[in-house]
Enzyme design. Structure first.
Site, PDB file in Angstrom:
ATOM      1  N   CYS A   1       0.801  -1.239   0.000  1.00  0.00           N
ATOM      2  CA  CYS A   1       0.000   0.000   0.000  1.00  0.00           C
ATOM      3  C   CYS A   1       0.827   1.280   0.000  1.00  0.00           C
ATOM      4  O   CYS A   1       0.695   2.093  -0.915  1.00  0.00           O
ATOM      5  CB  CYS A   1      -0.940   0.008   1.196  1.00  0.00           C
ATOM      6  SG  CYS A   1      -2.208  -1.247   1.052  1.00  0.00           S
TER       7      CYS A   1
HETATM    8  C1  UDX Z   1      -1.107   0.063   5.514  1.00  0.00           C
HETATM    9  C2  UDX Z   1      -2.023   1.002   6.335  1.00  0.00           C
HETATM   10  O1  UDX Z   1      -1.562   1.039   7.681  1.00  0.00           O
HETATM   11  C3  UDX Z   1      -3.478   0.556   6.238  1.00  0.00           C
HETATM   12  O2  UDX Z   1      -4.312   1.484   6.932  1.00  0.00           O
HETATM   13  C4  UDX Z   1      -3.827   0.548   4.754  1.00  0.00           C
HETATM   14  O3  UDX Z   1      -5.144   0.303   4.531  1.00  0.00           O
HETATM   15  C5  UDX Z   1      -2.935  -0.445   4.038  1.00  0.00           C
HETATM   16  O4  UDX Z   1      -1.584  -0.022   4.186  1.00  0.00           O
HETATM   17  P1  UDX Z   1       0.047  -2.292   5.845  1.00  0.00           P
HETATM   18  O5  UDX Z   1       0.745  -1.996   4.556  1.00  0.00           O
HETATM   19  O6  UDX Z   1      -0.594  -3.609   6.027  1.00  0.00           O
HETATM   20  O7  UDX Z   1      -1.100  -1.206   6.124  1.00  0.00           O
HETATM   21  O8  UDX Z   1       1.141  -2.155   7.002  1.00  0.00           O
HETATM   22  P2  UDX Z   1       1.565  -1.082   8.109  1.00  0.00           P
HETATM   23  O9  UDX Z   1       1.388  -1.703   9.440  1.00  0.00           O
HETATM   24  O10 UDX Z   1       0.936   0.221   7.886  1.00  0.00           O
HETATM   25  O11 UDX Z   1       3.138  -0.969   7.822  1.00  0.00           O
HETATM   26  C6  UDX Z   1       3.627  -0.564   6.540  1.00  0.00           C
HETATM   27  C7  UDX Z   1       5.133  -0.532   6.550  1.00  0.00           C
HETATM   28  O12 UDX Z   1       5.599   0.533   7.367  1.00  0.00           O
HETATM   29  C8  UDX Z   1       5.822  -1.797   7.063  1.00  0.00           C
HETATM   30  O13 UDX Z   1       6.929  -2.088   6.247  1.00  0.00           O
HETATM   31  C9  UDX Z   1       6.286  -1.412   8.451  1.00  0.00           C
HETATM   32  O14 UDX Z   1       7.423  -2.139   8.852  1.00  0.00           O
HETATM   33  C10 UDX Z   1       6.611   0.050   8.264  1.00  0.00           C
HETATM   34  N1  UDX Z   1       6.519   0.843   9.503  1.00  0.00           N
HETATM   35  C11 UDX Z   1       5.349   0.961  10.175  1.00  0.00           C
HETATM   36  C12 UDX Z   1       7.659   1.535   9.959  1.00  0.00           C
HETATM   37  O15 UDX Z   1       8.731   1.456   9.350  1.00  0.00           O
HETATM   38  N2  UDX Z   1       7.548   2.298  11.085  1.00  0.00           N
HETATM   39  C13 UDX Z   1       6.390   2.431  11.776  1.00  0.00           C
HETATM   40  O16 UDX Z   1       6.373   3.157  12.777  1.00  0.00           O
HETATM   41  C14 UDX Z   1       5.252   1.743  11.309  1.00  0.00           C
END
Ligand code: UDX
Length: 413
Positions: A253
């Site tokens: 996403c």
């Molecule tokens: C995301 C959105 O959160 C969700 O609302 C949307 O509908 C779909 O996309 P997702 O891709 O499943 O969800 O994962 P998410 O938990 O948001 O993490 C995305 C990425 O960001 C991961 O690689 C995670 O490791 C990274 N991340 C997340 C960070 O590097 N730091 C953070 O503080 C949070």
């Protein structure tokens, strides 16, 4: 998103048919086998398949549906824009199925689409192939905010439900489907709902890249960015979530939606500086990790490097845009021997990198290693302190802050 939404709507008491084009997936779902890993999904399938939930390759069920959700993918084109071909074909097929049906229904776009798509692409295609008017078929846009791995919980307990609609009738139809979920329901225009999804993901991605940039500065100043962000995030105007610095965001996403928003902005003559910087910081983080590794062990050629974590985040087997991919690529290019462990994502990564050795435990992957890189925030990595004793040299670099043992170094801390 489609499967989780369908299973959760069944849990809310609705009668649901999933339409999918892959007969293998349809059969698996009808046999109560989840086709993706999601916490709680197997229970929902066991409870509702054979009862009020089923899957089919046929559009027949559209004829009797009150609400039809479009949940198809919108993958990126090579220029970063969203590929809407699945949206277009689904719209035409839904319209064709409704052709001789007199009853009112609402077509709802749940897929992430650029503003204007529901009104200008979905609506005319459905109406044309159905040979109907906007009074006979309503249109709405209802973005999802489901995190992979936690999607069932996010569906059942959302922060808000956003419903964009062409008119009040369509809005009330869709709002009714969620009436047992006790959260604020925001009623907007179709294109505002589409923009809310892009903006939410772009903002969360911005928080992460911002934290990474601050983390890179902190690293040079010998300051722990996690201490900094704990202090920063407690300001309620900022909030503590998505401030975890590290090797950058991956997944299906954030990278896609930020690219798509940039591409959309450019088509209307805007130059989105912040969004471009968000992607640029994100692209650089894996290089920083590798630079750090080189300063610790020098030439990578012939070195045994353990990669802990392959999924783009914890609790999923999904490797799309995983930061482990560019890192492994570079390690292999430079002659390193790569040994990897992930609780779920090894099989997916094996397809990309067949020459990597995939182990069944973190301990086996660490055995005799010259260095270890932590790429995914799997909570179980916090409980493997003793396994690091099996390394040849104890050089442990965290791309995600998850370990609890001493003698580690973080990419930004
Ligand atoms: C995301 C959105 O959160 C969700 O609302 C949307 O509908 C779909 O996309 P997702 O891709 O499943 O969800 O994962 P998410 O938990 O948001 O993490 C995305 C990425 O960001 C991961 O690689 C995670 O490791 C990274 N991340 C997340 C960070 O590097 N730091 C953070 O503080 C949070």
């Amino acid at each position: 998103m489609g499967l989780v939404s369908a299973a959760c709507f069944a849990e809310l008491g609705h009668d649901i048919t999933i339409i999918a084009i892959d007969p293998v997936k349809v059969q698996a779902i009808n046999e109560q086998q989840p086709t993706i890993y999601e916490i709680g999904l197997d229970d929902l399938l066991k409870r509702h398949i054979g009862n009020r939930l089923r899957a089919s390759i046929s559009y027949d069920s559209v004829k009797s549906a009150d609400i039809i959700f479009i949940c198809v993918g919108t993958p990126p084109n090579t220029d970063g824009s969203a590929n809407l071909s699945y949206i277009k074909s689904a719209s035409a097929l839904i319209g064709a199925a409704r052709r001789n049906v007199p009853a009112y229904c609402v077509v709802v776009v749940k897929s992430t689409v650029p503003p204007g798509t529901t009104a200008n692409i979905v609506c005319p295609r459905v109406l044309k192939s159905a040979n109907k008017t906007k009074e006979e078929i309503g249109f709405a846009m209802n973005p999802e905010f489901l995190r992979e791995g936690r999607a069932v919980a996010d569906f059942m307990h959302p922060d808000r439900i956003v419903i964009g609609s062409m008119d009040d009738r369509a809005f009330h139809y869709v709002a009714e489907a969620y009436h047992t979920v006790d959260v604020p329901v925001i009623h907007t225009s179709l294109s505002a709902a589409e923009m809310i999804k892009y903006t939410s993901n772009a903002f969360l991605a911005t928080k992460i890249s911002f934290s990474n940039e601050i983390g890179n500065i902190c690293k040079k100043l010998h300051i722990d960015v996690y201490e900094v962000m704990r202090g920063v995030g407690l300001d309620h105007r900022i909030g503590p979530q998505f401030l975890n610095a590290g090797v950058g965001f991956g997944g299906s996403c954030f990278p896609k939606d930020v690219s798509s928003l940039i591409s959309l902005a450019k088509t209307i003559g805007e130059d989105p500086l912040i969004l471009q910087a968000v992607l640029e910081v994100n692209k650089q983080q894996p290089n920083r990790l590798l630079t750090l590794l080189r300063t610790r062990i020098g030439n990578l050629n012939g070195k045994k490097i353990t990669v802990l974590g392959l999924a783009f985040k914890d609790n999923t087997d999904d490797i799309r845009n995983s930061k482990a991919i560019p890192v492994i690529q570079e390690l292999l290019l430079n002659g390193a021997r790569v040994v990897a462990f992930d609780p779920m994502a090894a099989e997916a990564m094996r397809m990309l990198f067949p020459t990597v050795t995939y182990c069944h435990s973190a301990g086996d992957a660490l055995d005799g290693a010259d260095a270890c890189l932590v790429m995914t925030e799997w909570p179980e990595f916090g409980k493997i302190d003793k396994e690091f004793d099996r390394m040849k040299t104890r050089i442990i670099i965290e791309g995600r802050r998850i370990l609890s043992c001493n003698g580690t170094e973080g990419i930004c801390w």
